[in-house]
Enzyme design. Structure first.
Site, PDB file in Angstrom:
ATOM      1  NE  ARG A  99      -4.617   1.488   1.768  1.00 40.61           N
ATOM      2  CZ  ARG A  99      -4.442   2.249   0.688  1.00 40.61           C
ATOM      3  NH1 ARG A  99      -5.320   2.198  -0.285  1.00 40.61           N
ATOM      4  NH2 ARG A  99      -3.395   3.044   0.598  1.00 40.61           N
ATOM      5  CG  ASP A 118      -5.407   5.902   2.434  1.00 39.94           C
ATOM      6  OD1 ASP A 118      -5.457   5.472   3.608  1.00 39.94           O
ATOM      7  OD2 ASP A 118      -4.545   6.690   2.030  1.00 39.94           O
ATOM      8  CB  CYS A 161      -0.995  -0.020   1.159  1.00 42.10           C
ATOM      9  SG  CYS A 161      -0.271   0.033   2.807  1.00 42.10           S
TER      10      CYS A 161
END
Ligand code: 4NP
Length: 155
Positions: free
Chosen positions: A15, A123, A9
């Site tokens: 994440r 996000d 990420c």
């Protein structure tokens, strides 16, 4: 040699640490190695975000021992599969690839769940805990499918 899978990420604190923990929990540790990295360098050495730690804990996973690191072009040689969380991560990683073979290792993680649709894992950094809960659910569903495929292919 274990099959190696890298989750990527931006910050490697929200994440991809969850993706790493979730996929690793679904695969035998002697046959598969799962790691994660960020395209950015802002959070190198940090523990995952407290909100990722919390949702992992709620689901029985401990991700507290992970430490953020930056994606490196060497990862193309080290890893068999590279899964990115969103299209911006995809562009960053592909830009660093030197060969078609390297490019072919990279895919969007939600393409397991929604083949060919290139859907982003949103996000959650600037949001609330519920964004992290949603990210967990998406990653858990897509990693169920991915783990099944990896086990079929490499056993
Ligand atoms: P991640 O989330 O890419 O899922 O780890 C982010 C973490 C930090 C920032 C952005 C996204 N940041 O801008 O610091």
């Amino acid at each position: 040699m274990p099959v190696k899978i890298l989750m990527v990420c931006l910050g490697n604190i929200c994440r991809s640490p969850l993706a790493e923990g979730i996929l690793a929990s679904k695969l035998p540790v002697d046959k598969f190695f799962v790691d994660s990295a960020g395209t950015g360098n802002y959070h190198i050495g940090k523990q995952p975000d407290q909100r990722s730690i919390l949702v992992a804990q709620k689901n029985g996973l401990d991700i507290t021992r992970q430490k953020a690191r930056q994606f490196s072009p060497k990862d193309f040689d080290e890893f068999d599969y590279i899964y990115v969380m969103d299209s911006s991560n995809y562009d960053h990683v592909i830009e660093l690839a030197k060969t078609e073979a390297q490019k072919s290792k990279v895919d969007m993680i939600l393409n397991q769940l929604f083949p060919g649709e290139n859907v982003d894992v949103p996000d959650p950094y600037y949001g609330l805990q519920n964004g992290f809960d949603m990210v967990y659910e998406m990653l858990n569903e897509t990693c169920d499918i991915l783990a099944r495929k990896l086990l079929e292919k490499h056993s």
